[in-house]
Scaffold this motif. Structure first.
Motif, PDB file in Angstrom:
ATOM      1  N   MET A  61       0.850  -1.195   0.000  1.00 20.49           N
ATOM      2  CA  MET A  61       0.000   0.000   0.000  1.00 20.49           C
ATOM      3  C   MET A  61       0.883   1.240   0.000  1.00 20.49           C
ATOM      4  O   MET A  61       1.841   1.338   0.754  1.00 20.49           O
ATOM      5  CB  MET A  61      -0.914   0.005   1.232  1.00 20.49           C
ATOM      6  N   ALA A  62       0.577   2.169  -0.882  1.00 16.45           N
ATOM      7  CA  ALA A  62       1.378   3.400  -0.982  1.00 16.45           C
ATOM      8  C   ALA A  62       1.206   4.241   0.274  1.00 16.45           C
ATOM      9  O   ALA A  62       0.116   4.324   0.836  1.00 16.45           O
ATOM     10  CB  ALA A  62       0.960   4.202  -2.213  1.00 16.45           C
ATOM     11  N   LYS A  63       2.300   4.835   0.697  1.00 16.92           N
ATOM     12  CA  LYS A  63       2.261   5.681   1.885  1.00 16.92           C
ATOM     13  C   LYS A  63       1.559   6.998   1.574  1.00 16.92           C
ATOM     14  O   LYS A  63       1.884   7.679   0.611  1.00 16.92           O
ATOM     15  CB  LYS A  63       3.692   5.952   2.362  1.00 16.92           C
ATOM     16  N   LYS A  64       0.569   7.315   2.387  1.00 26.79           N
ATOM     17  CA  LYS A  64      -0.198   8.542   2.161  1.00 26.79           C
ATOM     18  C   LYS A  64       0.582   9.752   2.652  1.00 26.79           C
ATOM     19  O   LYS A  64       1.261   9.700   3.672  1.00 26.79           O
ATOM     20  CB  LYS A  64      -1.541   8.465   2.894  1.00 26.79           C
ATOM     21  N   ASP A  65       0.505  10.827   1.896  1.00 21.40           N
ATOM     22  CA  ASP A  65       1.125  12.073   2.333  1.00 21.40           C
ATOM     23  C   ASP A  65       0.352  12.636   3.515  1.00 21.40           C
ATOM     24  O   ASP A  65      -0.893  12.529   3.574  1.00 21.40           O
ATOM     25  CB  ASP A  65       1.132  13.095   1.194  1.00 21.40           C
ATOM     26  N   LYS A  66       1.084  13.236   4.443  1.00 16.45           N
ATOM     27  CA  LYS A  66       0.421  13.867   5.576  1.00 16.45           C
ATOM     28  C   LYS A  66      -0.325  15.109   5.120  1.00 16.45           C
ATOM     29  O   LYS A  66       0.058  15.758   4.149  1.00 16.45           O
ATOM     30  CB  LYS A  66       1.459  14.238   6.645  1.00 16.45           C
ATOM     31  N   LYS A  67      -1.386  15.411   5.834  1.00 14.57           N
ATOM     32  CA  LYS A  67      -2.175  16.594   5.490  1.00 14.57           C
ATOM     33  C   LYS A  67      -1.343  17.861   5.696  1.00 14.57           C
ATOM     34  O   LYS A  67      -0.534  17.936   6.620  1.00 14.57           O
ATOM     35  CB  LYS A  67      -3.425  16.664   6.368  1.00 14.57           C
ATOM     36  N   PRO A  68      -1.523  18.853   4.837  1.00 21.38           N
ATOM     37  CA  PRO A  68      -0.797  20.121   5.014  1.00 21.38           C
ATOM     38  C   PRO A  68      -1.146  20.757   6.356  1.00 21.38           C
ATOM     39  O   PRO A  68      -2.240  20.565   6.892  1.00 21.38           O
ATOM     40  CB  PRO A  68      -1.283  20.984   3.851  1.00 21.38           C
ATOM     41  N   ILE A  69      -0.210  21.501   6.887  1.00 20.72           N
ATOM     42  CA  ILE A  69      -0.434  22.215   8.142  1.00 20.72           C
ATOM     43  C   ILE A  69      -0.243  23.708   7.899  1.00 20.72           C
ATOM     44  O   ILE A  69       0.350  24.120   6.896  1.00 20.72           O
ATOM     45  CB  ILE A  69       0.525  21.731   9.257  1.00 20.72           C
ATOM     46  N   THR A  70      -0.763  24.509   8.824  1.00 19.57           N
ATOM     47  CA  THR A  70      -0.504  25.948   8.777  1.00 19.57           C
ATOM     48  C   THR A  70       0.773  26.213   9.551  1.00 19.57           C
ATOM     49  O   THR A  70       0.833  26.010  10.765  1.00 19.57           O
ATOM     50  CB  THR A  70      -1.669  26.743   9.393  1.00 19.57           C
ATOM     51  N   CYS A  71       1.790  26.642   8.825  1.00 16.36           N
ATOM     52  CA  CYS A  71       3.119  26.839   9.427  1.00 16.36           C
ATOM     53  C   CYS A  71       3.110  28.079  10.318  1.00 16.36           C
ATOM     54  O   CYS A  71       2.597  29.134   9.933  1.00 16.36           O
ATOM     55  CB  CYS A  71       4.150  26.984   8.314  1.00 16.36           C
ATOM     56  N   ILE A  72       3.708  27.961  11.499  1.00 16.13           N
ATOM     57  CA  ILE A  72       3.708  29.094  12.432  1.00 16.13           C
ATOM     58  C   ILE A  72       4.671  30.197  12.000  1.00 16.13           C
ATOM     59  O   ILE A  72       4.642  31.292  12.564  1.00 16.13           O
ATOM     60  CB  ILE A  72       4.044  28.645  13.869  1.00 16.13           C
ATOM     61  N   TYR A  73       5.525  29.924  10.999  1.00 17.45           N
ATOM     62  CA  TYR A  73       6.504  30.932  10.582  1.00 17.45           C
ATOM     63  C   TYR A  73       6.113  31.695   9.323  1.00 17.45           C
ATOM     64  O   TYR A  73       6.260  32.910   9.271  1.00 17.45           O
ATOM     65  CB  TYR A  73       7.896  30.297  10.453  1.00 17.45           C
ATOM     66  N   HIS A  74       5.579  31.017   8.300  1.00 17.59           N
ATOM     67  CA  HIS A  74       5.167  31.811   7.140  1.00 17.59           C
ATOM     68  C   HIS A  74       3.640  31.949   7.052  1.00 17.59           C
ATOM     69  O   HIS A  74       3.133  32.602   6.148  1.00 17.59           O
ATOM     70  CB  HIS A  74       5.749  31.232   5.839  1.00 17.59           C
ATOM     71  N   LYS A  75       2.916  31.341   8.038  1.00 16.75           N
ATOM     72  CA  LYS A  75       1.467  31.499   8.201  1.00 16.75           C
ATOM     73  C   LYS A  75       0.687  31.002   6.974  1.00 16.75           C
ATOM     74  O   LYS A  75      -0.440  31.394   6.751  1.00 16.75           O
ATOM     75  CB  LYS A  75       1.091  32.961   8.505  1.00 16.75           C
ATOM     76  N   GLY A  76       1.318  30.169   6.171  1.00 17.70           N
ATOM     77  CA  GLY A  76       0.635  29.555   5.041  1.00 17.70           C
ATOM     78  C   GLY A  76       0.666  28.052   5.182  1.00 17.70           C
ATOM     79  O   GLY A  76       1.260  27.500   6.119  1.00 17.70           O
ATOM     80  N   GLU A  77       0.027  27.347   4.253  1.00 19.99           N
ATOM     81  CA  GLU A  77       0.007  25.899   4.302  1.00 19.99           C
ATOM     82  C   GLU A  77       1.298  25.320   3.735  1.00 19.99           C
ATOM     83  O   GLU A  77       1.952  25.914   2.867  1.00 19.99           O
ATOM     84  CB  GLU A  77      -1.194  25.348   3.530  1.00 19.99           C
ATOM     85  N   GLY A  78       1.677  24.169   4.226  1.00 21.17           N
ATOM     86  CA  GLY A  78       2.865  23.487   3.738  1.00 21.17           C
ATOM     87  C   GLY A  78       2.919  22.073   4.267  1.00 21.17           C
ATOM     88  O   GLY A  78       2.135  21.677   5.134  1.00 21.17           O
ATOM     89  N   LYS A  79       3.853  21.286   3.726  1.00 16.93           N
ATOM     90  CA  LYS A  79       4.027  19.920   4.207  1.00 16.93           C
ATOM     91  C   LYS A  79       4.594  19.944   5.621  1.00 16.93           C
ATOM     92  O   LYS A  79       5.556  20.658   5.897  1.00 16.93           O
ATOM     93  CB  LYS A  79       4.965  19.151   3.283  1.00 16.93           C
ATOM     94  N   PRO A  80       4.021  19.156   6.537  1.00 14.75           N
ATOM     95  CA  PRO A  80       4.520  19.166   7.918  1.00 14.75           C
ATOM     96  C   PRO A  80       5.904  18.529   8.020  1.00 14.75           C
ATOM     97  O   PRO A  80       6.287  17.695   7.200  1.00 14.75           O
ATOM     98  CB  PRO A  80       3.475  18.341   8.671  1.00 14.75           C
ATOM     99  N   SER A  81       6.654  18.946   9.013  1.00 13.75           N
ATOM    100  CA  SER A  81       7.961  18.347   9.285  1.00 13.75           C
ATOM    101  C   SER A  81       8.132  18.236  10.787  1.00 13.75           C
ATOM    102  O   SER A  81       7.438  18.907  11.557  1.00 13.75           O
ATOM    103  CB  SER A  81       9.085  19.187   8.679  1.00 13.75           C
TER     104      SER A  81
END
Length: 375
Positions: free
Chosen positions: A1-21
């Protein structure tokens, strides 16, 4: 089964959505083991550069070299780094000289072929401290679990097995590469120590043949490094902002009142304030380093921990950070209205690699100890 990408998060530094880390709230190289995923991958990567400045090229890096565990992540000082003042086209840096001296680690040496036991100790106090730690390990049933480390890189210099005391109360074993059945030899040696610790101590304190005193040249090393105050202070502000997001909430730090410190951390708004006799040119708006003898309203950290205190001092949210009980910083995060008092305390033990909140009772005990010792 292919690994699902994590849902985007709202980054506390650029205040936009992005891939979580996975963001270490306190830099991993300083012993921080608490992570959250409220920073996007891009910001995490971009801001790692100022984290490196903090852990390798700052006043804190000297404490890190002296106190951090030997197996920590790349404990080193580094770099000849500078930044160019835009008004004067001049390289601005701070050169720090730091003296180091070699020190003999208390060790018990074993010649497996002859069975001879010897000591490598600076004085009788080292012998007594070593044997006391051995007895404490025996009483707690910890002696047999002493780790066996790989031979050092320059292993050809070492011909004997050795039990070494480090950090005051921990041991490790190290054998030459020529030893074949390492576990068998380890168990034998530890059994000998456990059964004969009193006799070994007596032999070391009163040797039948006195060890000849030999003058040894102790090498000294001077490390020079350039410290970029703005980058290290931005990394400290980032640590404070991470902890604020962790203790309060992501929504709390996304408020517009924190945009100024956010822009400072990411390098969007870093101002050039002229140098003084005491400090090079830097932006002093958010981070302030307090002198070691400053009167603090809160206790210092122990020398094996970092202490972080978040409080609301009207109208600002302020974070106090004490690294290694030697480096105290105040970070003013922003003026924001809150409906209740804020007081959060967190301790990171970088030797045991643990972290925990500090409850109000332990904080009160520390404050009581602080003020009683100053009277």
């Amino acid at each position: 089964m292919a690994k699902k990408d994590k849902k985007p998060i709202t980054c506390i530094y650029h205040k936009g959505e992005g891939k979580p880390s996975k963001e270490h709230l306190v830099q991993r190289a300083l012993g921080g083991n608490l992570t959250r995923d409220f920073v996007c991958q891009k910001c995490n990567t971009d801001l790692s550069k100022i984290d490196q400045e903090l852990v390798e090229r700052s006043f804190i890096s000297f404490s890190r070299v002296a106190k951090q565990a030997a197996d920590a992540d790349s404990v080193k000082l580094g770099g000849q780094h500078y930044w160019v003042h835009p008004a004067f086209d001049e390289a601005v840096e701070v050169e720090v000289g730091f003296g180091l001296k070699s020190k003999m680690k208390p060790s018990l040496l074993f010649d497996v072929t002859t069975g001879r036991v010897m000591g490598a100790f600076a004085d009788h106090d080292d012998v007594k401290a070593f044997c006391k730690a051995v007895r404490e390990h025996i009483a707690k049933g910890k002696l047999k679990s002493v780790p066996l480390l790989d031979p050092p890189d320059d292993q050809e210099k070492f011909m004997l097995c050795r039990l070494t005391l480090h950090r005051g109360d921990e041991f490790y074993l190290r054998f030459p590469s020529s030893i074949a059945d390492r576990e068998k030899i380890k168990n034998h040696l530890l059994s000998v120590i456990e059964n004969q610790v009193d006799a070994i101590e007596s032999q070391l304190l009163n040797p039948a043949t006195p060890v000849p005193q030999q003058k040894q040249e102790i090498p000294s090393v001077i490390l020079n490094t350039a410290i970029n105050i703005n980058k290290t202070h931005r990394a400290i502000a980032k640590l404070a902002f991470n902890m604020l997001a962790y203790q309060m909430s992501v929504d709390f730090v996304l408020q517009a009142e924190f945009d100024s410190i956010r822009d400072y951390i990411v390098g969007k708004d870093v101002r050039d304030i002229p140098a003084t006799e005491d400090f090079p040119a830097h932006d002093p708006r958010f981070v302030r380093r307090l002198p070691p003898d400053a009167d603090l309203p809160f206790p210092r950290a122990a020398d094996d921990e970092h202490l972080i205190i978040i409080q609301y001092i009207h109208p600002n949210v302020v974070v106090g950070i004490d690294f290694y009980g030697q480096n105290y910083y105040l970070v003013e995060c922003g003026a924001v209205g809150v409906s209740h008092d804020i007081l959060h305390c967190h301790v990171f033990d970088f030797i045991k690699k643990t972290n925990r909140p500090l409850d109000i009772h332990e904080l009160a005990d520390r404050i009581k100890t602080l003020f009683s010792s100053s009277i």
